[in-house]
Design an enzyme around this catalytic site. Structure first.
Site, PDB file in Angstrom:
ATOM      1  CB  CYS A 119     -30.572  18.853  68.437  1.00 58.63           C
ATOM      2  SG  CYS A 119     -29.970  17.616  67.434  1.00 58.63           S
ATOM      3  NE  ARG A 172     -35.255  19.048  72.647  1.00 60.16           N
ATOM      4  CZ  ARG A 172     -36.507  19.091  72.216  1.00 60.16           C
ATOM      5  NH1 ARG A 172     -37.717  18.943  72.920  1.00 60.16           N
ATOM      6  NH2 ARG A 172     -36.881  18.853  70.866  1.00 60.16           N
ATOM      7  CD1 TRP A 197     -30.358  11.950  70.964  1.00 55.07           C
ATOM      8  CD2 TRP A 197     -31.095  11.736  68.254  1.00 55.07           C
ATOM      9  NE1 TRP A 197     -30.347  10.748  70.426  1.00 55.07           N
ATOM     10  CE2 TRP A 197     -30.727  10.134  69.495  1.00 55.07           C
ATOM     11  CE3 TRP A 197     -31.708  11.594  67.290  1.00 55.07           C
ATOM     12  CZ2 TRP A 197     -31.831   9.199  68.741  1.00 55.07           C
ATOM     13  CZ3 TRP A 197     -32.275  10.965  67.248  1.00 55.07           C
ATOM     14  CH2 TRP A 197     -31.920   9.800  67.015  1.00 55.07           C
ATOM     15  CG  ASN A 206     -34.711  20.406  67.415  1.00 54.88           C
ATOM     16  OD1 ASN A 206     -33.778  19.231  66.716  1.00 54.88           O
ATOM     17  ND2 ASN A 206     -35.729  20.376  67.621  1.00 54.88           N
ATOM     18  N   GLY A 207     -33.641  19.815  64.215  1.00 59.45           N
ATOM     19  CA  GLY A 207     -34.751  19.180  62.900  1.00 59.45           C
ATOM     20  C   GLY A 207     -33.557  18.800  62.268  1.00 59.45           C
ATOM     21  CD  GLU A 261     -43.886  -4.208  71.301  1.00 60.17           C
ATOM     22  OE1 GLU A 261     -43.087  -4.740  71.500  1.00 60.17           O
ATOM     23  OE2 GLU A 261     -43.592  -2.932  72.285  1.00 60.17           O
ATOM     24  CE  LYS A 295     -43.575  -1.674  75.892  1.00 58.30           C
ATOM     25  NZ  LYS A 295     -42.141  -2.162  74.619  1.00 58.30           N
ATOM     26  CD  GLU A 332     -40.776  -3.551  78.697  1.00 57.52           C
ATOM     27  OE1 GLU A 332     -41.594  -3.165  77.769  1.00 57.52           O
ATOM     28  OE2 GLU A 332     -39.489  -3.236  78.869  1.00 57.52           O
ATOM     29  CG  HIS A 362     -53.906 -25.647  67.488  1.00 57.07           C
ATOM     30  ND1 HIS A 362     -53.830 -26.686  66.758  1.00 57.07           N
ATOM     31  CD2 HIS A 362     -53.814 -24.648  67.119  1.00 57.07           C
ATOM     32  CE1 HIS A 362     -54.112 -26.908  65.907  1.00 57.07           C
ATOM     33  NE2 HIS A 362     -54.366 -25.263  65.840  1.00 57.07           N
ATOM     34  CE  LYS A 397     -35.196   3.217  75.982  1.00 60.72           C
ATOM     35  NZ  LYS A 397     -36.470   2.943  75.769  1.00 60.72           N
TER      36      LYS A 397
HETATM   37  O1  M6R Z   1     -32.042  -1.873  72.285  1.00 61.97           O
HETATM   38  P1  M6R Z   1     -32.561  -2.925  71.425  1.00 61.97           P
HETATM   39  O2  M6R Z   1     -33.842  -2.274  70.731  1.00 61.97           O
HETATM   40  O3  M6R Z   1     -31.793  -3.813  70.568  1.00 61.97           O
HETATM   41  O4  M6R Z   1     -32.760  -3.658  72.794  1.00 61.97           O
HETATM   42  C1  M6R Z   1     -34.186  -5.608  73.147  1.00 61.97           C
HETATM   43  C2  M6R Z   1     -35.117  -4.775  74.060  1.00 61.97           C
HETATM   44  O5  M6R Z   1     -33.888  -5.178  75.183  1.00 61.97           O
HETATM   45  C3  M6R Z   1     -36.374  -4.263  73.865  1.00 61.97           C
HETATM   46  O6  M6R Z   1     -36.914  -4.172  72.772  1.00 61.97           O
HETATM   47  C4  M6R Z   1     -37.245  -4.315  75.068  1.00 61.97           C
HETATM   48  O7  M6R Z   1     -37.408  -5.715  75.015  1.00 61.97           O
HETATM   49  C5  M6R Z   1     -37.616  -3.605  75.641  1.00 61.97           C
HETATM   50  N1  M6R Z   1     -37.569  -2.440  76.467  1.00 61.97           N
HETATM   51  C6  M6R Z   1     -39.051  -3.337  75.758  1.00 61.97           C
HETATM   52  O8  M6R Z   1     -39.995  -2.421  75.900  1.00 61.97           O
END
Ligand code: M6R
Length: 609
Positions: free
Chosen positions: A2, A27, A73, A97-98, A482, A486, A489, A505, A604
Site C-alpha cells: 500500500c 502501490r 492494495w 502498509n505491511g 518461462e 520472457k 515477449e 527428437h 497485462k
Molecule cells: O493474469 P494471469 O496470470 O492469468 O495472466 C496469464 C498470462 O496472460 C500472463 O502470465 C502472460 O503470459 C504474462 N504477461 C507473461 O509475462
C-alpha cells in the site's frame, strides 16, 4: 503493498495528501482515505472504495494543515470502504502498509478488553492497541506507539495522527519502506520518493525499527527503545517520472528487484519451522479433505501455466497426488475427467484471465473444489473459486510477469509442503529444514541481483541472435519455458523452451553456431543428464550459456558462459534460476531497444477469449 503519506506544514493538507497519494497509486488503488485535523483541531476521516480520484470527489473544503493518507492494495479483508485506511480508535487514526502476522490473537485479546472492531483488516488492531496504551498513559503518543509495536509481529510502515497531539505526526517502520521529506516549515512522510518530489527533494530514509516524531519545523528519529538516532539528509537527483519507477529505467527491472521483498511478503506469517508445517488461514480444506484428494488439475495461462507446471512436479514428487496441468483455453473445450475428489487449482496473477475463469466455472459445474492462487484481492476469480490464496506480490505494472510469477512459485512450495504434511509424506524435520532454506531465498535473490552486470554482458553478446533455446530438466524445465516466454515477449527474438532430453527428437535439427542455448543446470539428480545434453548441442557448434550453482567447478569446461546462482536445496533452485532468465530477457530487450514495459500486441490482463 500500500502507499502511506503524512503532511504537517503551512499548505493545504488535503491537496498535498491527495497529490502525494496519486504518485503512490502504483502501490495499490483499490481504496483510499485521509485523516485530518480541521481548523478547530477536530479529527475528520474520509475514505472510500476505489481510486484516489473517487476519494477526491467526496472531500469537502477543509482548512487542514496536518493529516495522513493511504492508498490500499488489500491483503486482509475486501477492498471496500470499511476496510480502507485510516483506521480509528478513540482519538487515534492510523495508516499502515505491511502485514500484522499476529493480528488474530491481538484482536481476540483487545475484544476481550472491550475494543470494538469494525473492519476485517489486520491494521485495525494497531489503532486499538495504540489507543489502549495511550489511555493507560496519556500524554506521550510516541510511548504508546512504542509499547504497541512491542506486541506486534510482522511488517509495518505506519503513520499516526491524534487530535490530542495537533502539532505532530508519529511514524515507524519495520520491513516496509518509509521516507521523510524535509521542507521549510513543513515536513512529509511517505512510502516512496515520488509522493514528495513535487514539494521537496530533501529526504531521510527511515531504517527498520526506527520511529520518528514529525513536527512543522523538526523531525526527531528514535529507535524503538526511545534512543535518538542521527540521520543523514539526502538530495534526490531524479525527476518525477524517473521517481515513479524509483529510479529504475523500467517497471520490469524495478519489479525484478522487488522480488526479494515480494518473496518475503508471500512467506509472511505462513511458516512454522518449529512445528515443521505451513499455515494457510484462508484455506477451507481440513486434513481429511486434503487426504481425500485423488487428483489435482492445475489450470493457468502463459507465465502462470509455467508456475503450474512446476506445481505438477512438486505435487507429484512430494505429496504423491497425480497432477495434470492444462491451459485454460484448452481445458474449457476439452471433455475433462473430473470428479468431486479432484482439486482444481487455478493460477492467475490478475484473477481476470477469461480462459482461466471459464475453466474454473467448468470445474465448478462438475462439483470440484476449486482453489485460486492470485495476486489481486477482489478480482473476479477471488469471488468465484471456493478457496483463495493471495500471492501478495504487490501491484505489477510491467506486462511481463516477474514478481507475480516468483510469488506464485512460493505459494506452490508452501501449499505442497502443507499437503505433504497432511498426508504424512514429509516429516517435520525435513519440512523445518526446507522452510529455513526458503527463508534464505530473498538473500540469495539479492546476490543474483548484485551480479547482474555479468548477465547484462552475456545478454549483449547474444542480443543479435535470431533464435534462442532454453533447456532444463525436471523442476527446471518449467523455468526453461518461462525463460523462453520472457525473451520472446519483450525482445521479439524467437525462443523455444524444451525439456533437455527432448532435443534429440527434433529440435536438434535447428541447432547451429548462431543459436545460443541456455542450459539451466543446478546440481541435482538430473545434473549428469543435462551435462550430456549440453555436450550434444556443443558438438553442433551452439554457444551454451549455463545457469549453474556457484560452487560448480566443472560446468565451465563445457560451456561458453556460466551464470551462477547461490547454493540452495535443489528443490528450491527454480526460485533462483528464474531471476537469471528474467534478467537475461530484460537486458537483451534493452540492448535491442524494445518497448520493455509494454511489448507490442500484448496486454497485462487478457480478459477476452
Ligand atoms: O493474469 P494471469 O496470470 O492469468 O495472466 C496469464 C498470462 O496472460 C500472463 O502470465 C502472460 O503470459 C504474462 N504477461 C507473461 O509475462
Amino acid at each position: 503493498m500500500c502507499g502511506i503519506v503524512g503532511y504537517i506544514g503551512e499548505r493545504d493538507a488535503v491537496s498535498v495528501l491527495i497529490e502525494s497519494l496519486k504518485k503512490l497509486e502504483y502501490r495499490g488503488y483499490d481504496s483510499a482515505g485521509l485523516a485530518l485535523l480541521d481548523g478547530k483541531g477536530k479529527s475528520c476521516v474520509f475514505k472510500t472504495e476505489g481510486e484516489i480520484s473517487r476519494l477526491e470527489s467526496i472531500l469537502p473544503e477543509l482548512p487542514a494543515r496536518i493529516g495522513i493518507g493511504h492508498t490500499r492494495w488489500a491483503t486482509h479483508g475486501k477492498p471496500n470502504t470499511i476496510n480502507a485506511h485510516p483506521h480509528v480508535s478513540g482519538s487515534i487514526s492510523v495508516v499502515h502498509n505491511g502485514i500484522i502476522e499476529n493480528y488474530l490473537e491481538l484482536k481476540e485479546s483487545l475484544e476481550s478488553e472491550g475494543f470494538v472492531f469494525v473492519s476485517d483488516t489486520d491494521t485495525e488492531v494497531l489503532a486499538h492497541l495504540i489507543n489502549k496504551y495511550y489511555l493507560k498513559n496519556p500524554g506521550d503518543l510516541a510511548i504508546a506507539i512504542r509499547s504497541a509495536l512491542g506486541e506486534v509481529r510482522g511488517s509495518y510502515a505506519l503513520s499516526v495522527l491524534s487530535e490530542e497531539h495537533p502539532h505532530e505526526l508519529i511514524a515507524a517502520r519495520k520491513d516496509s519502506p518509509l521516507i521523510l521529506g524535509l521542507g521549510e516549515h513543513e515536513n512529509f512522510i511517505a512510502s516512496d520518493i515520488p509522493a514528495i518530489l513535487k514539494y521537496t527533494n530533501r529526504v531521510i530514509y527511515m531504517e527498520n525499527l526506527e520511529m520518528v516524531r514529525v513536527k512543522r519545523d523538526s523531525v526527531q528519529v528514535f529507535d524503538l527503545d526511545g534512543n535518538p538516532r542521527f540521520k543523514e539528509e539526502h538530495i534526490i537527483p531524479w525527476n518525477l517520472e524517473a521517481a515513479e519507477k524509483a529510479g529504475y529505467p523500467h517497471f520490469m527491472l524495478k519489479e525484478i528487484h522487488e522480488q526479494t521483498n515480494s518473496i518475503h511478503e508471500t512467506l509472511a506469517g505462513r511458516l512454522q519451522e518449529l512445528e515443521g508445517d505451513v499455515i494457510f488461514d484462508e484455506l477451507d480444506l481440513d486434513k481429511e479433505q486434503i487426504q481425500n484428494i485423488h487428483r489435482i488439475e492445475i489450470i493457468a495461462c502463459g507465465t502462470s501455466f509455467n508456475a503450474g507446471l512446476l506445481g505438477k512436479y512438486l505435487f507429484e514428487g512430494l505429496t504423491g497426488i497425480h497432477t495434470d496441468v492444462d491451459n485454460g483455453s484448452e481445458f474449457r473445450y476439452s471433455n475433462p475427467v473430473l470428479t468431486p475428489s479432484t482439486l482444481v487449482i487455478a493460477i492467475t496473477q490478475s484473477g481476470e484471465t477469461a480462459d482461466t475463469l471459464a475453466a474454473v466455472r467448468e470445474a465448478t459445474s462438475y462439483g470440484c473444489t476449486t482453489l485460486a492462487i492470485t495476486n489481486v484481492v477482489g478480482s473476479t476469480i477471488s469471488r468465484e473459486a471456493s478457496n483463495i490464496i493471495y500471492t501478495r506480490a504487490g501491484p505489477e505494472i510491467g506486462v511481463a510477469a516477474t514478481k507475480s510469477f516468483i510469488s506464485q512459485l512460493v505459494v506452490l512450495y508452501l501449499l505442497v509442503i502443507h499437503f505433504a504434511r497432511a498426508r504424512s509424506m514429509m516429516d517435520a524435520d525435513r519440512v523445518g529444514k526446507l522452510l529455513s532454506e526458503l527463508r534464505k531465498i530473498p538473500g540469495h535473490v539479492s546476490r543474483i541481483l548484485e551480479d547482474k552486470e555479468n548477465i547484462q554482458k552475456c545478454a549483449s553478446r547474444f542480443a543479435e541472435s535470431k533464435d534462442y533455446f532454453f533447456i532444463g530438466r525436471n523442476i527446471n524445465y518449467p523455468i526453461a519455458l518461462e525463460g523462453a516466454l520472457k525473451l520472446k515477449e519483450i525482445s521479439y527474438i524467437h525462443a523455444e523452451g524444451y525439456a533437455a532430453g527432448e532435443l534429440k527428437h527434433g529440435p536438434l535439427a535447428l541447432i547451429s553456431e548462431d543459436v545460443p542455448v541456455v542450459a539451466i543446470a543446478p546440481q541435482g539428480h538430473t545434473y549428469d543428464k543435462i551435462l550430456s545434453n549440453i555436450k550434444e548441442v556443443k558438438s553442433r557448434d551452439a554457444s551454451v550459456i549455463a545457469i549453474a550453482d556457484s560452487d560448480d567447478g566443472e560446468i565451465a569446461k563445457y560451456v561458453d558462459v556460466v551464470l551462477t546462482v547461490p547454493k540452495t536445496d535443489f528443490i528450491l533452485t527454480p526460485l533462483l534460476t528464474t531471476v537469471v532468465v528474467q534478467l537475461l530477457a530484460y537486458y537483451t530487450a534493452l540492448e535491442r531497444n524494445c518497448s520493455i514495459d509494454k511489448p507490442r500486441n500484448l496486454a497485462k490482463s487478457v480478459t477476452v477469449e
